[in-house]
Design an enzyme around this catalytic site. Sequence first.
Site, PDB file in Angstrom:
ATOM      1  N   GLU A 140       3.798  -5.579   7.611  1.00 39.18           N
ATOM      2  CA  GLU A 140       2.904  -4.556   8.183  1.00 39.18           C
ATOM      3  C   GLU A 140       3.162  -4.275   9.652  1.00 39.18           C
ATOM      4  OE1 GLU A 140       2.013  -6.842   6.074  1.00 39.18           O
ATOM      5  OE2 GLU A 140       0.657  -6.018   4.572  1.00 39.18           O
ATOM      6  N   ALA A 166       0.864  -1.185   0.000  1.00 34.90           N
ATOM      7  CA  ALA A 166       0.000   0.000   0.000  1.00 34.90           C
ATOM      8  C   ALA A 166       0.893   1.225   0.000  1.00 34.90           C
ATOM      9  CB  ALA A 166      -0.864  -0.012   1.255  1.00 34.90           C
ATOM     10  N   GLY A 211       0.700  -5.161   0.787  1.00 32.24           N
ATOM     11  CA  GLY A 211      -0.371  -5.183  -0.215  1.00 32.24           C
ATOM     12  C   GLY A 211       0.088  -5.791  -1.533  1.00 32.24           C
ATOM     13  N   GLU A 251      -0.308  -9.409  -1.062  1.00 37.65           N
ATOM     14  CA  GLU A 251      -1.752  -9.689  -0.973  1.00 37.65           C
ATOM     15  C   GLU A 251      -2.382  -9.686  -2.362  1.00 37.65           C
ATOM     16  OE1 GLU A 251      -1.988  -6.526   2.090  1.00 37.65           O
ATOM     17  OE2 GLU A 251      -3.255  -7.953   3.151  1.00 37.65           O
TER      18      GLU A 251
HETATM   19  N1  CAA Z   1       4.586   3.434   0.043  1.00 40.82           N
HETATM   20  C1  CAA Z   1       5.061   4.671  -0.242  1.00 40.82           C
HETATM   21  N2  CAA Z   1       6.345   4.929  -0.442  1.00 40.82           N
HETATM   22  C2  CAA Z   1       7.203   3.901  -0.352  1.00 40.82           C
HETATM   23  C3  CAA Z   1       6.787   2.599  -0.065  1.00 40.82           C
HETATM   24  C4  CAA Z   1       5.400   2.379   0.116  1.00 40.82           C
HETATM   25  N3  CAA Z   1       4.917   1.166   0.367  1.00 40.82           N
HETATM   26  N4  CAA Z   1       7.870   1.797  -0.030  1.00 40.82           N
HETATM   27  C5  CAA Z   1       8.926   2.566  -0.297  1.00 40.82           C
HETATM   28  N5  CAA Z   1       8.526   3.841  -0.496  1.00 40.82           N
HETATM   29  C6  CAA Z   1       9.363   4.988  -0.869  1.00 40.82           C
HETATM   30  C7  CAA Z   1      10.352   5.378   0.219  1.00 40.82           C
HETATM   31  O1  CAA Z   1       9.766   6.266   1.146  1.00 40.82           O
HETATM   32  C8  CAA Z   1      11.453   6.019  -0.591  1.00 40.82           C
HETATM   33  O2  CAA Z   1      11.025   7.310  -0.914  1.00 40.82           O
HETATM   34  P1  CAA Z   1      12.086   8.519  -1.031  1.00 40.82           P
HETATM   35  O3  CAA Z   1      13.040   8.105  -2.114  1.00 40.82           O
HETATM   36  O4  CAA Z   1      11.254   9.692  -1.361  1.00 40.82           O
HETATM   37  O5  CAA Z   1      12.734   8.613   0.307  1.00 40.82           O
HETATM   38  C9  CAA Z   1      11.450   5.214  -1.891  1.00 40.82           C
HETATM   39  O6  CAA Z   1      10.175   4.571  -1.952  1.00 40.82           O
HETATM   40  C10 CAA Z   1      12.520   4.155  -1.979  1.00 40.82           C
HETATM   41  O7  CAA Z   1      12.452   3.367  -0.771  1.00 40.82           O
HETATM   42  P2  CAA Z   1      13.769   2.857  -0.018  1.00 40.82           P
HETATM   43  O8  CAA Z   1      14.738   3.970   0.125  1.00 40.82           O
HETATM   44  O9  CAA Z   1      13.314   2.159   1.204  1.00 40.82           O
HETATM   45  O10 CAA Z   1      14.340   1.842  -1.121  1.00 40.82           O
HETATM   46  P3  CAA Z   1      15.024   0.414  -0.940  1.00 40.82           P
HETATM   47  O11 CAA Z   1      15.364  -0.058  -2.297  1.00 40.82           O
HETATM   48  O12 CAA Z   1      16.079   0.479   0.097  1.00 40.82           O
HETATM   49  O13 CAA Z   1      13.880  -0.546  -0.351  1.00 40.82           O
HETATM   50  C11 CAA Z   1      11.712  -1.562  -0.212  1.00 40.82           C
HETATM   51  C12 CAA Z   1      12.763  -0.867  -1.116  1.00 40.82           C
HETATM   52  C13 CAA Z   1      12.255  -2.921   0.246  1.00 40.82           C
HETATM   53  C14 CAA Z   1      10.476  -1.740  -1.018  1.00 40.82           C
HETATM   54  C15 CAA Z   1      11.473  -0.677   1.035  1.00 40.82           C
HETATM   55  O14 CAA Z   1      11.183   0.631   0.602  1.00 40.82           O
HETATM   56  C16 CAA Z   1      10.327  -1.109   1.897  1.00 40.82           C
HETATM   57  O15 CAA Z   1      10.504  -1.993   2.725  1.00 40.82           O
HETATM   58  N6  CAA Z   1       9.162  -0.478   1.741  1.00 40.82           N
HETATM   59  C17 CAA Z   1       8.025  -0.692   2.605  1.00 40.82           C
HETATM   60  C18 CAA Z   1       7.324  -1.968   2.301  1.00 40.82           C
HETATM   61  C19 CAA Z   1       6.139  -2.142   3.208  1.00 40.82           C
HETATM   62  O16 CAA Z   1       6.197  -1.943   4.408  1.00 40.82           O
HETATM   63  N7  CAA Z   1       5.017  -2.520   2.604  1.00 40.82           N
HETATM   64  C20 CAA Z   1       3.804  -2.721   3.334  1.00 40.82           C
HETATM   65  C21 CAA Z   1       3.002  -1.481   3.245  1.00 40.82           C
HETATM   66  S1  CAA Z   1       1.577  -1.607   4.255  1.00 40.82           S
HETATM   67  C22 CAA Z   1       0.492  -2.453   3.343  1.00 40.82           C
HETATM   68  O17 CAA Z   1       0.756  -2.893   2.272  1.00 40.82           O
HETATM   69  C23 CAA Z   1      -0.833  -2.573   4.006  1.00 40.82           C
HETATM   70  C24 CAA Z   1      -1.721  -3.468   3.317  1.00 40.82           C
HETATM   71  O18 CAA Z   1      -1.869  -4.590   3.707  1.00 40.82           O
HETATM   72  C25 CAA Z   1      -2.556  -2.997   2.182  1.00 40.82           C
END
Ligand code: CAA
Length: 717
Positions: free
Chosen positions: A130, A63, A107, A110
Amino acid sequence: MSELVKFSVESGVEVITVENPPVNALSPGVPEGIAESIGRAADGASVRAVVLIGAGRTFVAGADIKQLEEQAHGRGPGAPNLHQLLKSIEDCPKPVVVAIHGSALGGGLELAMAGHYRVASPDAQAGQPEVNLGIIPGAEGSQRLPRLVGVAAAIEMFVSGKAIGASEAVRLGLFDKIIEGDLRAGAVAFARHVAESGGPHRRTRDKTEKLGSPESNAAILDAGRERARKIRRNMIAPLRVIDAVEAAVALPFEEGCRREREIVEKCLAGEEARALIHAFFAERAVSKVRGISKETRTHSIRMAGVIGAGTMGTGIAMVLANAGITVLLKETDQAALDRGVASVRKNYESAVHKARLTAHEMEERIALIQPQLTYSSFGDADIIIEAVFENMSLKKQVFGEIDKIAKGDCVLATNTSTLDIDEIAGATSRPHMVVGIHFFSPAHVMRLVEVVRGARTDKEVIATAMALAKRLRKVGVLVGNCRGFVGNRMMLPYMREAQFLVEEGSTPSQVDQALYDFGIAMGIFAVDDMGGLDLGWRVLQDTKRLLKPGDRTPLVLEKLYDAHRWGQKTGAGWYRYEDGRTPIRDPEVEALIETTAEQAGIARRSISKEEIIERCLYVMINEGSRILGEGFAQRAADIDTIYITGYGFPAYRGGPMWYADTVGLSKIYERILEFHREHGEYWTPAPLLERLVRDRQTFAAFDAANEQAVTGSPESQ
Ligand code: CAA
Ligand code: NAI
């Protein structure tokens, strides 16, 4: 058609591509685009199967956390309910194959689980992280994952939040196949194959065979809750996700989904989610530095020199070698060098033992570390990191020496934890090339690195240090050159306050227990014993020189130092140690504290847990406010990141400055004024804190107001 989702038809297979850089989050437009494409595929006479794939570096990272943040703060509707989309994928009459590279997270996974099949690149990862955001899966993951991998494996993924690799995902039944080579072509071929086979293409929701029996699940759920309490101490979401899994096994799918939704909404309305979402963005914001943009040139680092093969130098050498950088590791004599090299090998062997590294990888990394007794090869180094004893004249001597042999564009870094970077830089003819790169112990484990900007440090050198931290998989935070920089400067009053508390009536274990129960990884006295009381004593002597008449100073530390109770290294400090590392309450220390207090005329009383927390944390927050007000940290959120990644502060409280906002700055200010009246001048409120209270502001608002200056105009200093 949404800009963020593209489609094309290849040999009867509709390929839906999510293209929402950088990580294909499910931002507005993405779910709609996928739904539209699925609808078209379902109706299209020439389409026999569907492939859903991500463009760029990853599949879908979940998400859009920005939307979750807005919901958590009551500013927006939050992430959309994906129920209809997932149902339309699952009900699609044509087989839907999800092709995963990079990560399928939250997500993203999912979404993938609603497909009939999942194929993946060999290096793909899947996870439900999450809980790291204080929530549970919100798009039916808690209902589908146990159906695919079983209850125990699902709980482990939910509670740990850790991603699993592709082969493990195949083993568990989450992925159907690994595709070597071109993923898209392989996925299209796979989709054609399953379409031709005629099915049945089972919907994940209908798979119940891995859900187990009530008897077998009872024990698994109990064990899951126990594990959640252990590895996610004090947190709510990891327990709630198990409630959702319980619903998955006990209720029909649709009802389970409703239960999941209720739990997510509750989590998102709570402090834990707000704090963890803050921590997520704070950790990413630290890389954005005022005056430095993506265009700022960085020096390329292929070879590094490390001076000093003690505790820090060996760890730093390992971290550099882990990133493929050749390291020249220098010591003063052969015996010290041999000890350093042996310590590197021992650490690597332990990683091999824990299966974190293969023996081959270990040898490759050790081969990158070249032991040296002279500077003769240091002329080739792109960066030199000094990690000799914490002694100014020695550091100046070392910097004078390397100034003579380092090439012109070599970055000269010091790992000092307390000394003045500018004075060190003054020992060279190129102070603009000198920067602090302050690793934390053990350097090969701790994620935090403070990058210390000197008065004359070139911005390209800062950019290089920040980029290097990232390459080393560390969290680099830029700080200013003040005593103790940010982390240790705040630690000092915190540690001192803890000592005053024991003199006034607590015991070290009471203070530590209160801090531990608050969520801090390790009590301050246990930390002091680990670091060594000799170190604390030296710092105390140093700070004594800065005291004003009437200032209070801790008394017991000196006595422990004199009694050679220097902590774990001598088997006794604030605690005693039988196995060398587990603190045991020591009546002898408690008696020493009592007599010391008596001799000093300090009346002892019973001190509440609440007061312990207030005094330890508020003194730290006050210092943090001072640091921020003086410009030694760019943001309150940077201080939070430092404390979460380097000092064991609980992420679910968002860091000290975020925590201060949640308590209320005016409440903290009032208590600080009371402590000021009771305990003396060192409790004088920081001017910035006073100002924020007067303006009814928060640290978060302070950061938001400054953000424009930090990121808005890249070249403005
Ligand atoms: N939403 C919005 N922005 C996100 C994002 C997300 N899910 N994941 C990453 N970003 C953004 C970061 O904030 C960052 O932005 P900036 O460049 O502006 O700072 C950019 O994407 C790159 O992220 P990273 O610097 O972290 O890049 P990375 O290559 O080191 O890692 C990643 C990539 C493994 C995807 C890592 O970003 C990550 O772990 N992201 C979060 C994943 C997560 O927690 N997903 C679950 C979301 S909750 C959900 O999905 C609820 C549900 O059930 C519907
Ligand atoms: P240490 O005492 O373990 O190691 C220092 C090493 O430097 C010794 O092995 C010594 O022989 C070597 N050395 C001294 N002069 C030298 C020279 N001219 N050339 C090559 N080697 C030389 O010290 P430690 O703990 O590794 O600390 C090093 C630096 O890192 C200090 O500035 C310290 O403040 C800082 N630091 C220490 C942390 C810790 O927890 N130990 C944490 C963060 C920073």
